[in-house]
Design an enzyme around this catalytic site. Structure first.
Site, PDB file in Angstrom:
ATOM      1  N   HIS A   1      84.189  32.949  63.840  1.00  0.00           N
ATOM      2  CA  HIS A   1      85.454  33.685  63.811  1.00  0.00           C
ATOM      3  C   HIS A   1      85.417  34.806  64.836  1.00  0.00           C
ATOM      4  O   HIS A   1      84.838  35.853  64.602  1.00  0.00           O
ATOM      5  CB  HIS A   1      85.672  34.278  62.426  1.00  0.00           C
ATOM      6  CG  HIS A   1      85.627  33.249  61.334  1.00  0.00           C
ATOM      7  ND1 HIS A   1      84.447  32.779  60.807  1.00  0.00           N
ATOM      8  CD2 HIS A   1      86.615  32.601  60.687  1.00  0.00           C
ATOM      9  CE1 HIS A   1      84.718  31.875  59.872  1.00  0.00           C
ATOM     10  NE2 HIS A   1      86.027  31.747  59.774  1.00  0.00           N
TER      11      HIS A   1
ATOM     12  N   HIS B   1      91.895  33.460  64.393  1.00  0.00           N
ATOM     13  CA  HIS B   1      91.005  33.773  63.262  1.00  0.00           C
ATOM     14  C   HIS B   1      89.718  32.961  63.314  1.00  0.00           C
ATOM     15  O   HIS B   1      88.623  33.527  63.320  1.00  0.00           O
ATOM     16  CB  HIS B   1      91.748  33.527  61.935  1.00  0.00           C
ATOM     17  CG  HIS B   1      90.854  33.498  60.734  1.00  0.00           C
ATOM     18  ND1 HIS B   1      90.561  34.611  59.993  1.00  0.00           N
ATOM     19  CD2 HIS B   1      90.176  32.473  60.151  1.00  0.00           C
ATOM     20  CE1 HIS B   1      89.741  34.281  59.007  1.00  0.00           C
ATOM     21  NE2 HIS B   1      89.493  33.000  59.072  1.00  0.00           N
TER      22      HIS B   1
ATOM     23  N   GLU C   1      86.407  43.610  34.614  1.00  0.00           N
ATOM     24  CA  GLU C   1      85.143  42.873  34.608  1.00  0.00           C
ATOM     25  C   GLU C   1      84.687  42.470  36.009  1.00  0.00           C
ATOM     26  O   GLU C   1      83.508  42.586  36.350  1.00  0.00           O
ATOM     27  CB  GLU C   1      85.253  41.612  33.739  1.00  0.00           C
ATOM     28  CG  GLU C   1      85.441  41.865  32.251  1.00  0.00           C
ATOM     29  CD  GLU C   1      86.903  42.097  31.885  1.00  0.00           C
ATOM     30  OE1 GLU C   1      87.769  42.001  32.780  1.00  0.00           O
ATOM     31  OE2 GLU C   1      87.181  42.375  30.705  1.00  0.00           O
TER      32      GLU C   1
ATOM     33  N   HIS D   1      88.650  33.797  22.610  1.00  0.00           N
ATOM     34  CA  HIS D   1      87.533  34.735  22.569  1.00  0.00           C
ATOM     35  C   HIS D   1      86.210  34.067  22.196  1.00  0.00           C
ATOM     36  O   HIS D   1      85.181  34.730  22.136  1.00  0.00           O
ATOM     37  CB  HIS D   1      87.822  35.858  21.568  1.00  0.00           C
ATOM     38  CG  HIS D   1      88.803  36.863  22.077  1.00  0.00           C
ATOM     39  ND1 HIS D   1      90.041  36.508  22.577  1.00  0.00           N
ATOM     40  CD2 HIS D   1      88.739  38.221  22.191  1.00  0.00           C
ATOM     41  CE1 HIS D   1      90.695  37.597  22.950  1.00  0.00           C
ATOM     42  NE2 HIS D   1      89.929  38.643  22.739  1.00  0.00           N
TER      43      HIS D   1
HETATM   44  C1  LIG Z   1      87.489  34.647  47.934  1.00  0.00           C
HETATM   45  C2  LIG Z   1      87.756  33.999  49.244  1.00  0.00           C
HETATM   46  N1  LIG Z   1      88.823  33.201  49.372  1.00  0.00           N
HETATM   47  C3  LIG Z   1      89.073  32.575  50.541  1.00  0.00           C
HETATM   48  C4  LIG Z   1      88.249  32.731  51.613  1.00  0.00           C
HETATM   49  C5  LIG Z   1      88.489  31.980  52.917  1.00  0.00           C
HETATM   50  N2  LIG Z   1      88.971  32.954  53.920  1.00  0.00           N
HETATM   51  C6  LIG Z   1      88.160  33.438  54.859  1.00  0.00           C
HETATM   52  S1  LIG Z   1      88.896  34.624  55.777  1.00  0.00           S
HETATM   53  C7  LIG Z   1      90.341  34.441  54.925  1.00  0.00           C
HETATM   54  C8  LIG Z   1      91.534  35.318  55.125  1.00  0.00           C
HETATM   55  C9  LIG Z   1      91.669  35.851  56.411  1.00  0.00           C
HETATM   56  O1  LIG Z   1      92.543  36.912  56.384  1.00  0.00           O
HETATM   57  P1  LIG Z   1      92.064  38.375  56.702  1.00  0.00           P
HETATM   58  O2  LIG Z   1      91.196  38.878  55.637  1.00  0.00           O
HETATM   59  O3  LIG Z   1      93.274  39.139  57.009  1.00  0.00           O
HETATM   60  O4  LIG Z   1      91.149  38.192  57.949  1.00  0.00           O
HETATM   61  P2  LIG Z   1      91.599  37.999  59.475  1.00  0.00           P
HETATM   62  O5  LIG Z   1      92.070  36.606  59.645  1.00  0.00           O
HETATM   63  O6  LIG Z   1      92.647  38.998  59.733  1.00  0.00           O
HETATM   64  O7  LIG Z   1      90.318  38.246  60.151  1.00  0.00           O
HETATM   65  C10 LIG Z   1      90.217  33.477  53.957  1.00  0.00           C
HETATM   66  C11 LIG Z   1      91.326  33.093  53.044  1.00  0.00           C
HETATM   67  C12 LIG Z   1      87.143  33.587  51.441  1.00  0.00           C
HETATM   68  N3  LIG Z   1      86.266  33.800  52.412  1.00  0.00           N
HETATM   69  N4  LIG Z   1      86.946  34.219  50.263  1.00  0.00           N
END
Ligand SMILES: Cc1ncc(C[n+]2csc(CCOP(=O)(O)OP(=O)(O)O)c2C)c(N)n1
Ligand SMILES: [Mg+2]
Length: 638
Positions: free
Chosen positions: A42, A275, A407, A469
């Site tokens: 990335h 990304h 939690e 529960h």
């Molecule tokens: C809990 C979780 N859900 C989904 C993902 C897959 N994932 C990686 S980055 C991302 C989102 C990217 O958005 P952002 O945080 O704004 O990062 P940017 O693209 O701006 O770097 C997702 C959904 C993950 N790493 N963790």
């Protein structure tokens, strides 16, 4: 700033300004080249946040690259772990034990630069990030630790800050809401989070699914919010914001930067594909051209840049060298022998294992650097401490921490407390709600964070509250997590054994404890219980072996009063190194546990358990109706 078609720049360190912009461009080059070489990774966010990383690692953070374990270093967490190449570039450039060759091995087998940052694997990484939101909540836990230790041991020994970078994903996750709310209530003034507000997630523009007003949101939690808008390329402005956040020690701070993913790529800036889609050769070349970097050279790092960052990375080295204070000398010791003797003298009396656990905890917390509490179930889960104050901004050094009904954040905050070093966290909730913490439990196991969970109300025996529960699949699902120690003691004595094991264990332990009273058994053995399983009752010619855990051990012993069976108490699967001394293949074996049977075939021929949800009724009635009774055991052995 950048003009298309600019000449390849000759590195000149004559003015700081020139060298600093070159530094930032070099980071951006690495951020493109490493994922390109790996054909995976990335680059977009790493590129956009290069100025921020530059300011942090050259102007703000107190660290010594040569001493990654310096106790009083600032902690830096990349909660947006997918941008790992940014952190690796900084660790390499500033002189941590990470070479350019390691950078070139990005995302390869056994390399020091795995896809997402992994603590314990790469020096300088403080926590493992990647599952979004976790790093943010870990930072909150670290800020609790820092404040607690500063109060306990004095600011001459502990006096630092916690920085975290998070993105839209981190702040969309529910855990960020829980953790931010907690951090605001706790007034964690040493916590500084930087929000990469780039309006992009994987699916596209954030407008598709996110319209939170981050300023109002965080102000409402009680944070200071510093919105620097479009100043993501202005390193002085970034530094000013960080200094402002540092100056506010009363409240946690959120710095918001409206950045542009993929910047300065002429074609991919602000594009969702920046990304995680590795740039093509031509896209890298044109971006390098914009920056004035050599277009055909990969991993371009001129000597001036190396020199600049090495100097930054060693600026605090003398301080690190002078600091000999170690929390290891202050963890304290524990001794549960008194508690053990007390319960050994009370055979035949009844006590819930959650109560016995609370006694062990109080004994340990009296002498150990320990923070304990529950997610609004502190009393119910045996995590209440007597003789200590609850932790607040007015009283940061108590030992009782009320996590509130949070939690998931509790799990991640515990990981942050543990990985900061110096304090052991204990957190409690009903076993059924361990599901709410599962992502954090998994990370505790992955990172071997020393945390102790008190999961109580451990079976359908909780009764009247009904199936919502009453846990059935939770014990087994926790056993499914590699590296998590799961212990379900049969009585108060085995609870002492469980605590001894947990306190000595350098990793996470889940204690599975009963709400209801259980008899203190003649045959339970504190030492043998620490081996995972042992014969608690035998017969000269047994017809079957019963293997039971927790509350089902006494049920099986009752059954054994009138039947020719051997009974094995098996508080923990993970502790059992070998089952050879238990096995007797000439007779059938039956497992008895008030939970799903999936998995028990590993140890037993026939499985008595509960493969359905429970039901609302008095606990003993539910147990009986769902087949945790003598009749079911009789059926199983005949
Ligand atoms: C809990 C979780 N859900 C989904 C993902 C897959 N994932 C990686 S980055 C991302 C989102 C990217 O958005 P952002 O945080 O704004 O990062 P940017 O693209 O701006 O770097 C997702 C959904 C993950 N790493 N963790
Ligand atoms: Mg984003």
């Amino acid at each position: 700033m950048y003009g298309l078609g600019s000449e390849v720049r000759k590195p000149m360190a004559e003015t700081n300004l020139d060298i600093e912009s070159l530094c930032i461009d070099v980071i951006r080059g690495i951020a493109m080249d490493a994922p390109h070489k790996a054909k995976s990774g990335h680059q977009g966010t790493a590129m956009a946040l290069a100025p921020l990383a530059h300011v942090l690692f050259s102007r703000v953070l107190r660290y010594s690259a040569e001493h990654p374990d310096w106790v009083n270093r600032d902690r830096f967490i990349l909660s947006a772990g997918h941008a790992s190449i940014l952190q690796y570039a900084m660790l390499y450039l500033t002189g941590y034990k990470l070479s350019l060759d390691d950078i070139k091995e990005f995302r390869q087998w056994e390399s020091l630069t795995p896809g997402h940052p992994e603590v314990g694997h790469t020096e300088g990484i403080e926590v493992t990030t990647g599952p979004l939101g976790q790093g943010f909540a870990n930072a909150v836990g670290m800020a609790i630790s820092e404040r607690w230790m500063r109060e306990q041991y004095g600011s001459e020994n502990i006096d630092h800050r916690i920085y975290a970078i998070c993105g839209d994903g981190d702040l969309s996750e529910g855990i960020s809401h829980e953790a931010a709310s907690f951090a605001g209530q706790q007034k964690l003034g040493r916590l500084i989070c930087i929000y990469d507000d780039n309006h992009i997630t994987i699916d596209g523009p954030t407008e598709l699914s996110l319209q939170d007003d981050a300023v109002k949101r965080f102000e409402a939690y009680g944070w200071e919010v510093i919105d620097i808008g479009e100043s993501g390329e202005d390193i002085d402005e970034i530094e000013k914001a960080l200094n402002k956040a540092k100056a506010n020690e009363e409240l946690p701070s959120l710095i918001i930067i409206r950045s542009h993913i993929g910047f300065p790529s002429p074609t991919l800036t602000d594009s969702p594909s920046a990304h995680g889609y590795a740039f093509k050769d031509s896209e890298i070349a044109e971006t390098k051209q914009v920056m004035g970097l050599p277009q055909n050279e990969q991993f371009y790092v001129p000597q001036d840049v190396v020199k600049f960052y090495k100097e930054a990375g060693s600026r605090h080295t003398s301080e690190a060298l002078l600091s000999t204070w170690s929390p290891k000398d202050h963890l304290g010791t524990w001794n549960l022998d008194d508690v053990q003797s007390e319960y050994e003298s009370k055979v035949g009396e009844t006590v819930a294992t959650r109560v016995a656990s609370g006694v062990c905890l109080n004994k340990a917390a009296g002498t150990l650097a320990m923070i304990a509490g529950g997610a609004d179930l502190t009393g119910n889960t045996g995590t209440a401490l007597s003789g200590t104050d609850h932790i607040s901004s007015d009283n940061p050094s108590g030992k009782q921490l009320f996590f509130g009904v949070r939690e998931h954040a509790m799990g991640a905050i515990m990981n942050g407390i543990a990985l900061h070093g110096g304090v052991v966290p204990v957190g409690g909730t009903f076993l059924v709600f361990s599901d709410y913490m599962r992502p954090a439990i998994r990370l505790a196991a992955l990172t071997q964070a020393k945390v102790i969970y008190s999961f109580t109300h451990d079976s359908v025996g909780v009764g009247e509250d009904g199936p919502t529960h009453q846990p059935v699949e939770q014990i087994m699902s926790l056993r499914a997590i590699p590296g998590l120690l799961v212990i379900r003691p049969a009585d108060a004595k085995e609870t002492v054994a469980a605590w001894k094991t947990a306190l000595a264990h350098n990793g996470p332990t889940a204690l599975i404890l009963s709400r209801q009273n259980l008899p203190i058994l003649e045959g339970t053995d504190v030492r043998k219980a620490q081996d995972g399983a042992y014969i608690i009752h035998d017969h000269e010619s047994p017809e079957a072996t019963l293997i039971a855990t927790g509350s089902e051990v006494s049920l099986c012993l009752d059954f054994a009063n009138n039947h020719a069976v051997r009974v094995i108490s098996m508080p923990s699967w993970e502790l059992l190194e070998s089952e050879d001394h238990l096995a007797d293949n000439s007779i059938p074996s039956v497992s008895v546990e008030a939970g799903i049977t999936l998995g028990w075939s590993r140890y037993a021929d026939v499985n008595v358990g509960i493969d359905r949800f429970g039901s609302s009724a008095p606990g003993d009635v539910v147990m009986d109706k769902l087949g945790i009774n003598h009749e079911a055991i009789q059926d199983a052995i005949s």
